[in-house]
Motif scaffolding. Structure first.
Motif, short mmCIF file in Angstrom:
data_model
loop_
_atom_site.label_atom_id
_atom_site.label_comp_id
_atom_site.label_asym_id
_atom_site.label_seq_id
_atom_site.Cartn_x
_atom_site.Cartn_y
_atom_site.Cartn_z
N ARG A 147 86.00 94.89 17.02
CA ARG A 147 85.30 93.70 17.49
C ARG A 147 84.05 94.05 18.28
O ARG A 147 83.00 93.39 18.14
CB ARG A 147 86.24 92.85 18.34
N LYS A 151 80.24 92.89 17.38
CA LYS A 151 79.41 92.16 18.33
C LYS A 151 78.14 92.94 18.68
O LYS A 151 77.09 92.33 18.93
CB LYS A 151 80.21 91.84 19.59
N ARG A 160 73.58 84.81 18.10
CA ARG A 160 74.37 84.38 19.25
C ARG A 160 75.21 83.17 18.88
O ARG A 160 74.71 82.20 18.31
CB ARG A 160 73.46 84.06 20.44
N TYR A 161 76.46 83.25 19.24
CA TYR A 161 77.39 82.15 18.96
C TYR A 161 77.22 81.07 20.02
O TYR A 161 77.23 81.35 21.23
CB TYR A 161 78.83 82.68 18.95
N THR A 165 84.14 80.14 23.21
CA THR A 165 85.15 81.19 23.10
C THR A 165 84.99 81.93 21.78
O THR A 165 84.86 81.31 20.72
CB THR A 165 86.57 80.59 23.17
N ASN A 166 85.01 83.25 21.86
CA ASN A 166 84.91 84.08 20.66
C ASN A 166 86.28 84.27 20.01
O ASN A 166 87.32 84.04 20.63
CB ASN A 166 84.32 85.44 21.00
N TRP A 167 86.25 84.70 18.77
CA TRP A 167 87.45 85.07 18.00
C TRP A 167 88.41 83.92 17.80
O TRP A 167 89.62 84.11 17.71
CB TRP A 167 88.15 86.27 18.64
N TYR A 171 84.79 80.46 15.51
CA TYR A 171 83.96 81.67 15.57
C TYR A 171 83.98 82.38 14.22
O TYR A 171 82.94 82.85 13.74
CB TYR A 171 84.49 82.58 16.67
N TYR A 172 85.16 82.46 13.61
CA TYR A 172 85.24 83.14 12.31
C TYR A 172 84.50 82.34 11.23
O TYR A 172 83.91 82.94 10.31
CB TYR A 172 86.71 83.33 11.92
N TRP A 174 81.84 80.61 11.80
CA TRP A 174 80.43 80.90 12.07
C TRP A 174 80.04 82.27 11.51
O TRP A 174 78.96 82.43 10.93
CB TRP A 174 80.20 80.86 13.58
#
Length: 374
Positions: A147, A151, A160-161, A165-167, A171-172, A174
């Motif tokens: 990961r 990133k 940039r997301y 919250t990531n993951w 997020y997936y 995106w």
């Protein structure tokens, strides 16, 4: 010194070689170096046979990457073999030379003097679950690395997301919509993305296998009981029990805290008392699990939906102990934080007290299981 033991043997064990030294019981002479042999059980048995009968010989070697296979092989032949905790071996201040042969001599002499601390040898079933728990831990570490690499790639390309919250699923999604235009960059991104997905699948498989393996395990009641504590889920509970083993071997919770290396070091002389950082001896895996669980006590005490589900089938005394732990540890965390203590030290202090509650609940679970068995 044990009666009946005539020879104390120290082994310095490596993957390919074993250095052997022997010290005669009842003497104060230095241990005698037998030699260095290949790491083969038949050759080691041949060397030990020249020293005396199996019941007259005590063998010790340090715990290490070679595991407990050698100990089990020698025990099957009638030898008393102990695996020694390396961090608890006394060391002379003036020792500056360390070799395999010197280590074997030192082990033989320390064993004759009774200055060594043996580790508990787990059953094969317990060790297999511990292997699975550690395999999952390694998979989580590998996923974290994958990961980070993904990133870092996104950061280099200024992607940039916008979410918080990531993951997550969002997020997936995106990630799946990203297009870098250049074919080479797109291939590199896809490889990073696939590596993360493969790591996620590996962790999921091992987590499922860990949950399945606990069913029917002799420590299953303890695993279920420990999940009543805040911050300890199935994975953490299995990891703690697999690493620590039978909690009944600790007569007092302070001994468990010392085993986990959560007690402060101390150098006191006369009227001067000087305490330092924690000793960090013993099992590092269990210490890390407790430290991670301790972070959860920075929140207000409450029993959430998932905690309620885990506690439904547990006896009332265990649930009461878990709630008592949450009240005390949350207050402890808040007071230390208000005093300005560094957050890492606060977490370690809470983890030390959490170990005491883990010990108490494990004792209750063992007692309930014994009562049900009778």
């Amino acid at each position: 010194m044990d009666k009946g033991i005539k020879v104390y043997v120290g082994l310095d064990v490596h993957k390919d070689t074993i250095a052997v030294a022997a010290a005669q019981a009842g003497e104060r002479t230095a241990a005698r170096l037998i030699g260095q042999i290949a790491h083969e059980v038949p050759k080691l048995l041949k060397a030990l046979a020249k020293l005396g009968q199996p019941t007259e010989v005590q063998v010790v070697y340090e715990a290490g990457p070679t595991g407990y296979g050698l100990q089990r092989a020698l025990a099957a032949k009638g030898y008393r073999c102990e695996v020694i905790a390396p961090s608890l071996i006394p060391k002379r201040p003036g020792e500056r030379v360390k070799t395999d042969r010197r280590d074997s001599v030192r082990l033989a002499e320390r064993s004759r003097a009774g200055e060594l601390r043996a580790v508990t040898i787990p059953d094969r079933a317990d060790e297999s679950i511990r292997d699975l728990a550690r395999a999952r831990e390694d998979a989580v570490n590998a996923r974290t690395q994958a990961r980070h690499q993904l990133k870092a790639f996104l950061l280099r390309h200024d992607e940039r997301y916008a979410g918080k919250t990531n993951w997550t699923k969002s997020y997936y999604r995106w990630l799946g919509e990203l297009n870098f235009g250049d074919a080479s960059s797109q291939i590199a991104f896809t490889e990073y993305h696939l590596a993360v997905q493969a790591a996620d699948a590996r962790v999921a498989r091992l987590t499922q296998a860990l949950g399945t393996s606990v069913k029917g395990w002799r420590f299953e009641p303890v695993v279920q009981a420990l999940q009543a504590l805040r911050g300890i889920d199935l994975v953490s509970a299995v990891g703690l029990v697999a690493e620590i083993g039978d909690f009944r071997r600790f007569e007092h919770p302070r001994k468990l805290m010392a085993y986990l290396g959560l007690v402060p070091s101390e150098q006191s002389s006369g009227e001067r008392v000087r305490k330092g950082s924690i000793t960090k001896t013993g099992n590092a895996h269990a210490r890390r699990l407790l430290t991670e669980a301790a972070w959860n006590y920075r929140f207000t005490p409450r029993i959430g939906r998932q905690a309620q589900q885990r506690q439904e089938q547990l006896p009332d005394p265990i649930r009461a102990t878990a709630w008592k732990a949450q009240l005390r540890l949350s207050q402890r965390y808040r007071k230390l934080n208000e005093r300005g203590v560094h957050h890492n030290k606060v977490c370690v202090a809470v983890a030390r007290e959490l170990a005491g509650f883990v010990w108490a609940i494990a004792q209750q679970a063992h007692g309930a299981a014994d009562t049900a068995a009778h």
